[in-house]
Design an enzyme around this catalytic site. Sequence first.
Site, mmCIF file in Angstrom:
data_model
loop_
_atom_site.group_PDB
_atom_site.id
_atom_site.type_symbol
_atom_site.label_atom_id
_atom_site.label_comp_id
_atom_site.label_asym_id
_atom_site.label_seq_id
_atom_site.Cartn_x
_atom_site.Cartn_y
_atom_site.Cartn_z
ATOM 1 N N HIS A 101 43.057 30.373 40.485
ATOM 2 C CA HIS A 101 41.774 30.653 40.150
ATOM 3 C C HIS A 101 41.001 29.544 39.550
ATOM 4 O O HIS A 101 41.731 28.556 38.627
ATOM 5 C CB HIS A 101 41.635 31.865 39.160
ATOM 6 N N GLU A 173 36.482 32.285 46.409
ATOM 7 C CA GLU A 173 35.776 32.657 45.109
ATOM 8 C C GLU A 173 35.069 31.236 44.902
ATOM 9 O O GLU A 173 35.784 30.329 44.191
ATOM 10 C CB GLU A 173 36.895 32.943 44.062
HETATM 11 P P1 PGA Z 1 33.285 37.724 38.161
HETATM 12 O O1 PGA Z 1 34.566 37.074 38.296
HETATM 13 O O2 PGA Z 1 33.193 39.008 39.085
HETATM 14 O O3 PGA Z 1 32.849 38.034 36.676
HETATM 15 O O4 PGA Z 1 32.404 36.661 38.699
HETATM 16 C C1 PGA Z 1 35.274 37.101 39.285
HETATM 17 C C2 PGA Z 1 36.550 36.369 39.201
HETATM 18 O O5 PGA Z 1 36.513 35.425 38.383
HETATM 19 O O6 PGA Z 1 37.547 36.497 40.028
#
Ligand code: PGA
Length: 265
Positions: A101, A173
């Site tokens: 992440h 992401e």
């Molecule tokens: P968010 O986070 O939905 O608050 O943008 C997504 C993530 O970090 O996986």
Amino acid sequence: MSPPLSPQRPIIGTSWKMNLTRGEARAYVRRLRELLDDDHVGLVFVLPPFTAIDVVRDELAGSAVLHGAQNVHHADLGAHTGEVSAPMLAELGCRFVILGHSERRHLFRETDDDIARKVAAALRHGLHPLLCVGETAEERRQGLTFTVVEGQLRAAWAGLGADEIARSVLAYEPVWAIGTGLNATPAQAAEVHGYLRGLVSELASKETAQSLRILYGGSVKPDNAAALTQVPDIDGALVGGAALQAQGFITIAKKSASRGGSSKE
Ligand code: PGA
């Protein structure tokens, strides 16, 4: 060996990040169970902080919702103060661990090599590594999106066989979309998901590329979940902020299931 994921689509997961005490986690999961009816919502999972994993496991007993963790150490045991190993997570019934992440990469300086070792540890102990890849706003501006996600993917999966890749889950992401309220458009996400699927085909096999789940994460909300998850290459969503209330999470899961996933099984 991790049992294969059920073929349900979409997959909708939430990481609570560093939120929710044990008491709050208990209340969340109870509410989640009240809100989850017989509607088809696909496969749902929750990634609590370590301290609440057992509470979530106990409250989810008998439901189809899965749980996992937000980090793991690459070693199975040893003098690693403050760390948690894959056997410890497996003992708590975890099925997933989120790795790579951007908050771990940027705030905690995790390198591609660290992530690769964690992916290997997860696979050794029957956890599905949920590998996140994504570019920053600056990298996108410079036209480096594919280069960045490809580098992250190749590094994290270096040395894995096709069967191990098949037990993984991917998440695209974009860093600029996480926690900003600014989601990737379905077209932007579709382009990267398609690219990633092509890479999976090269690194594993065409069959694995077809069956591997690639989730989208970054400012997924009730009002954009359906449009994102109806993209053919988007197999579900990973949600942060908008799922910190059980109601928001379930709304997103239902919208994703009604518009996107179920037709893709
Ligand atoms: P968010 O986070 O939905 O608050 O943008 C997504 C993530 O970090 O996986």
